[in-house]
Scaffold this active site. Structure first.
Site, short mmCIF file in Angstrom:
data_model
loop_
_atom_site.label_atom_id
_atom_site.label_comp_id
_atom_site.label_asym_id
_atom_site.label_seq_id
_atom_site.Cartn_x
_atom_site.Cartn_y
_atom_site.Cartn_z
N GLU A 116 -16.04 44.17 -2.66
CA GLU A 116 -16.11 44.65 -1.39
C GLU A 116 -15.53 43.92 -0.11
O GLU A 116 -14.87 44.51 0.64
CB GLU A 116 -17.75 44.99 -0.75
N GLU A 136 -22.74 47.45 -9.39
CA GLU A 136 -24.25 47.36 -8.75
C GLU A 136 -25.21 48.19 -9.69
O GLU A 136 -26.24 47.97 -9.94
CB GLU A 136 -23.91 47.85 -7.39
#
Length: 262
Positions: A116, A136
């Site tokens: 990210e 995730e």
């Protein structure tokens, strides 16, 4: 010249100036540069330095120890720490990228929050053996630092969903095919490749670079008519600047320009 930006917990983020380029190094190699609260604060401070210093034209974000960033430090998460900095997002970057160009130099893994951070950068140079991904879901978490929001805007939706929902990483070569990586280098060469790219950008007029980036990033949210109007508002001060006159004069006189940033 190399200096350090100390975080509140004493873990350093290294910063180094190289001819108008600020190299920002995440420096927790013992934890694969996992983001805890202290490292996030250090990254935010380094980004503030990039923005505030007029001599700095471009930033390069990398990681120490052969890894870019393995994401959020889950041990710190269990202690109640967060790598989010106020309303600026993960590492003080994902929700508030700098106005100046920022290039990610990726070695090893850039996964979860590390990926990210990469998505928040403007350009990416990655070593051929680098791996990028959003794992995730494998930990019953959601990629909330921009992964779920942005990935489908950057690559085909079906491919984005595959990456998001399987959690499996991809190679630098595959990321380049998808348009997520600008340049792929040999292993160990990502920083040099990013510095080469940054040097080309840093040689250009700083006002023009900043405003061109601002227009390019914001254009997706503008209507056709609104885009032309807002572009004019942003670029006219650049056309009227000392740098614009210097650029024309240097071209006419066949010499290198000397930018003043005004």
């Amino acid at each position: 010249m190399s200096t350090e930006v100390e975080t509140k917990a004493g873990t350093p983020v290294l910063v180094e100036r190289r001819d108008g380029v600020l190299v920002i190094t995440l420096n927790r190699p013992e934890a694969r540069n996992a983001l805890d609260g202290a490292l996030a604060q250090g990254l935010a401070a380094a980004l503030d330095l990039l923005e505030s210093d007029d001599e700095l034209r471009v930033g390069v974000l990398t990681g120490a120890g052969g890894t870019f960033c393995s994401g959020m430090d889950l041990k710190a998460f269990l202690r109640g720490e967060t790598p989010v900095v106020g309303d600026r997002g993960l590492g003080g970057l994902t929700m508030a990228p700098p106005r100046k160009p920022l290039i990610a130099a990726v070695e090893g893994h850039a996964v979860a929050g590390g990926f990210e951070l990469v998505l928040a950068c403007d350009m990416v140079v990655a070593a051929e053996d680098a791996r990028l991904g959003v794992p995730e879901v494998k930990r019953a978490l959601v990629p909330g630092g921009g992964g779920a929001l942005l990935l489908g805007q950057r690559i085909p939706r079906a491919i984005a969903l595959e990456l998001l929902l399987t959690g499996d990483p991809i190679t630098a070569g595959r990321a380049a095919e998808l348009g997520l990586v600008n340049r792929v280098t040999a292993s160990g060469g990502a920083l040099d490749g990013a510095l080469e790219l940054a040097g080309v950008i840093a040689a250009n007029g700083p006002l023009a670079v900043a405003v061109t980036k601002e227009i390019a990033v914001a254009a997706a949210d503008w209507s056709w008519a609104e885009g032309w109007r807002l572009q004019d508002e942003l670029m006219m001060p650049v056309f009227e600047s000392e740098d614009a006159r210097e650029g024309a004069a240097a071209f006419a006189e066949k010499r290198e320009p000397v930018w003043r940033g005004r």
